[in-house]
Design a protein around this motif. Structure first.
Motif, PDB file in Angstrom:
ATOM      1  N   ALA A 104      37.653  57.508  30.539  1.00 14.75           N
ATOM      2  CA  ALA A 104      37.949  57.393  31.964  1.00 14.75           C
ATOM      3  C   ALA A 104      37.180  58.435  32.774  1.00 14.75           C
ATOM      4  O   ALA A 104      36.810  58.206  33.927  1.00 14.75           O
ATOM      5  CB  ALA A 104      39.451  57.544  32.198  1.00 14.75           C
ATOM      6  N   ASN A 148      34.132  59.465  32.156  1.00 11.50           N
ATOM      7  CA  ASN A 148      32.788  58.923  32.364  1.00 11.50           C
ATOM      8  C   ASN A 148      32.793  57.843  33.440  1.00 11.50           C
ATOM      9  O   ASN A 148      31.907  57.788  34.301  1.00 11.50           O
ATOM     10  CB  ASN A 148      32.246  58.338  31.063  1.00 11.50           C
ATOM     11  N   LEU A 149      33.807  56.973  33.378  1.00  7.90           N
ATOM     12  CA  LEU A 149      33.904  55.890  34.361  1.00  7.90           C
ATOM     13  C   LEU A 149      34.110  56.437  35.762  1.00  7.90           C
ATOM     14  O   LEU A 149      33.608  55.870  36.744  1.00  7.90           O
ATOM     15  CB  LEU A 149      35.050  54.948  33.987  1.00  7.90           C
ATOM     16  N   LEU A 206      26.918  54.421  34.552  1.00  2.23           N
ATOM     17  CA  LEU A 206      27.029  53.958  33.172  1.00  2.23           C
ATOM     18  C   LEU A 206      26.504  55.037  32.222  1.00  2.23           C
ATOM     19  O   LEU A 206      25.334  55.402  32.279  1.00  2.23           O
ATOM     20  CB  LEU A 206      26.244  52.662  32.974  1.00  2.23           C
ATOM     21  N   ILE A 232      30.125  54.817  27.150  1.00  2.00           N
ATOM     22  CA  ILE A 232      30.716  53.576  27.661  1.00  2.00           C
ATOM     23  C   ILE A 232      29.933  52.376  27.144  1.00  2.00           C
ATOM     24  O   ILE A 232      30.512  51.374  26.695  1.00  2.00           O
ATOM     25  CB  ILE A 232      30.724  53.580  29.204  1.00  2.00           C
ATOM     26  N   VAL A 287      28.655  50.568  37.548  1.00  2.00           N
ATOM     27  CA  VAL A 287      30.081  50.863  37.467  1.00  2.00           C
ATOM     28  C   VAL A 287      30.630  51.086  38.868  1.00  2.00           C
ATOM     29  O   VAL A 287      30.032  51.807  39.668  1.00  2.00           O
ATOM     30  CB  VAL A 287      30.335  52.121  36.609  1.00  2.00           C
ATOM     31  N   VAL A 301      34.211  52.149  40.927  1.00  2.00           N
ATOM     32  CA  VAL A 301      35.578  52.666  40.851  1.00  2.00           C
ATOM     33  C   VAL A 301      36.453  51.861  41.808  1.00  2.00           C
ATOM     34  O   VAL A 301      36.251  51.900  43.023  1.00  2.00           O
ATOM     35  CB  VAL A 301      35.635  54.163  41.207  1.00  2.00           C
ATOM     36  N   TRP A 340      38.466  50.131  37.042  1.00  2.00           N
ATOM     37  CA  TRP A 340      37.027  50.148  37.271  1.00  2.00           C
ATOM     38  C   TRP A 340      36.455  48.751  37.030  1.00  2.00           C
ATOM     39  O   TRP A 340      37.048  47.948  36.309  1.00  2.00           O
ATOM     40  CB  TRP A 340      36.329  51.137  36.324  1.00  2.00           C
ATOM     41  N   LYS A 341      35.322  48.480  37.642  1.00  2.00           N
ATOM     42  CA  LYS A 341      34.599  47.227  37.402  1.00  2.00           C
ATOM     43  C   LYS A 341      33.176  47.538  36.958  1.00  2.00           C
ATOM     44  O   LYS A 341      32.551  48.471  37.475  1.00  2.00           O
ATOM     45  CB  LYS A 341      34.586  46.345  38.646  1.00  2.00           C
ATOM     46  N   ILE A 342      32.673  46.741  36.015  1.00  6.52           N
ATOM     47  CA  ILE A 342      31.293  46.872  35.549  1.00  6.52           C
ATOM     48  C   ILE A 342      30.606  45.513  35.702  1.00  6.52           C
ATOM     49  O   ILE A 342      31.164  44.484  35.310  1.00  6.52           O
ATOM     50  CB  ILE A 342      31.230  47.319  34.076  1.00  6.52           C
ATOM     51  N   ILE A 370      38.074  47.179  33.791  1.00  7.10           N
ATOM     52  CA  ILE A 370      38.664  48.149  32.866  1.00  7.10           C
ATOM     53  C   ILE A 370      39.924  48.727  33.506  1.00  7.10           C
ATOM     54  O   ILE A 370      39.869  49.242  34.632  1.00  7.10           O
ATOM     55  CB  ILE A 370      37.670  49.274  32.523  1.00  7.10           C
ATOM     56  N   VAL A 428      39.496  46.671  28.205  1.00  4.04           N
ATOM     57  CA  VAL A 428      38.292  46.080  28.794  1.00  4.04           C
ATOM     58  C   VAL A 428      38.467  44.563  28.833  1.00  4.04           C
ATOM     59  O   VAL A 428      38.630  43.920  27.782  1.00  4.04           O
ATOM     60  CB  VAL A 428      37.037  46.448  27.985  1.00  4.04           C
TER      61      VAL A 428
END
Length: 378
Positions: A70, A72-73, A78, A82, A99, A101, A108-110, A121, A130
């Motif tokens: 979390a 890192n996110l 990225l 992750i 990424v 927030v 989070w969204k990727i 996430i 995920v």
């Protein structure tokens, strides 16, 4: 007259209905950008497609990752940990992914632009879940495609065993071939991650639908009886051109949904389609009022065109004017509804065209379709 076999008709009818559901779900797949939600084929994230857990299919859960990621996110970029955590089985996260927030320390969204895949996430207790966006629609689409294939096989075998009309046998064989081609196109679209194949896959769907529609009509009780003689010359060409234009419109619609290009051509053909349907309705009410089948179909096509154009305006406004400002579910409902009504209009127009071609006009027979309805089975 052609012999009527109720079980064959029921099989053909079930295949047609399932195909309509399949096309509707396919529209949802495109409308929700879920075409690449599952990265592999014919497996699903490395698992047997038919054994993939229902819970993961519904939720879209891909994997649990450590809670310490979390941090890192939270940086909104990225990082290698992750990327490595999400590289499992057939799922590969590209280094160009972004990424976002959504909620600090919670969500989070990727977005992976290479694979056109979206992840969410979520922090849940002491770990991070995920979730892949669109797994439910995409996986359901694959399972429905398999069901359509099985129903087509059953229908084809039944026709070849119990019906002696050669033309009907070959139409059923072509329907089966169309399903096989459509399935391969769908699989290759995933393997190659190709927009071109996605367009071809969407454009080929109405061809399969046309074969199933033909099978339903040709195995029906109505078509086992000789049609009444009526003058269909006024709508003969109109019906053929209308069906052709609607198919072209569906191809342009597939291109537009995948690339956001050729909107002008899509609108132009839509106007031509509407004009042809209006002319058909006018001709039917002027010259063919005594034939309830034609009148009912014409009224239904006219109603669908009106609703289709209304949704078309809504789709244009939501996609090209409002965009993200319109609620996501409403946008999906409008665009997917617009797509499905287009397919439904094609089916209705195709039914009308086949019925017109089947009817003898005066002293002459319109086409081989009228002969097919009168062939005696041995």
């Amino acid at each position: 007259m052609q012999q009527y076999h109720p079980p064959i008709y029921v099989l053909a009818f079930c295949t047609l209905l399932t195909t309509l559901v399949l096309i509707f779900v396919g529209g949802l797949v495109t409308g929700t950008d879920a075409g690449m939600a599952v990265p592999d084929w014919p497996t699903t994230f490395g698992d047997n497609m038919f054994l993939y857990p229902l819970s993961q299919m519904v939720s879209g859960l891909l994997v649990w990752i450590p809670d310490d990621l979390a941090t890192n996110l939270g940086q909104g970029i990225l990082t290698k940990p992750i990327q490595e955590a999400l590289n499992i089985d057939e799922n590969i996260l590209s280094s160009t992914s972004t990424v976002q927030v959504v909620e600090k320390d919670q969500a989070w969204k990727i977005h992976d632009p290479v694979a056109n895949r979206f992840y969410t996430i979520l922090r849940q207790e002491d770990r991070l879940g995920v979730y892949v966006h669109g797994v439910l629609f995409e996986h359901s689409h694959r399972l429905l495609g398999t069901l359509v294939g099985l129903l087509t096989i059953a229908t084809t075998i039944s026709i070849w065993i119990y019906n002696s009309v050669k033309q009907l046998k070959w139409i059923s064989a072509l329907a089966l071939l169309a399903v096989i081609i459509q399935g391969l196109l769908g699989g290759l679209r995933v393997i190659e991650n190709s927009i071109v194949l996605a367009i071809i896959h969407a454009s080929f769907a109405p061809i399969s639908l046309a074969f199933f529609t033909s099978l339903v009509l040709l195995t029906s009780k109505k078509w086992s009886q000789s049609p009444p003689t009526t003058d269909v010359s006024q709508v003969h060409r109109l019906a053929i051109f209308a069906s052709g234009l609607i198919y072209v419109q569906l191809i342009l619609g597939a291109i537009l949904r995948q690339t956001a290009q050729h909107l002008s051509a899509h609108i132009l053909v839509a106007i031509l389609v509407a004009m042809h349907i209006i002319l058909i309705v006018r001709r039917v009410f002027l010259d063919m009022q005594t034939f309830s089948g034609f009148v009912g179909l014409a009224m239904l096509m006219g109603s669908v065109v009106i609703l289709q154009m209304a949704l078309g305006i809504g789709a244009w406004y939501s996609e090209f004017q409002l965009g993200e400002r319109m609620p996501y579910m409403l946008r999906t409902a409008i665009t997917s509804g617009h797509h499905f009504l287009g397919v439904l209009l094609f089916m209705l127009s195709f039914i009308f065209t086949l019925d017109v071609l089947r009817h003898p006009s005066g002293e002459t027979t319109s086409s081989g379709l009228s002969e097919l309805g009168q062939i005696k089975s041995g």
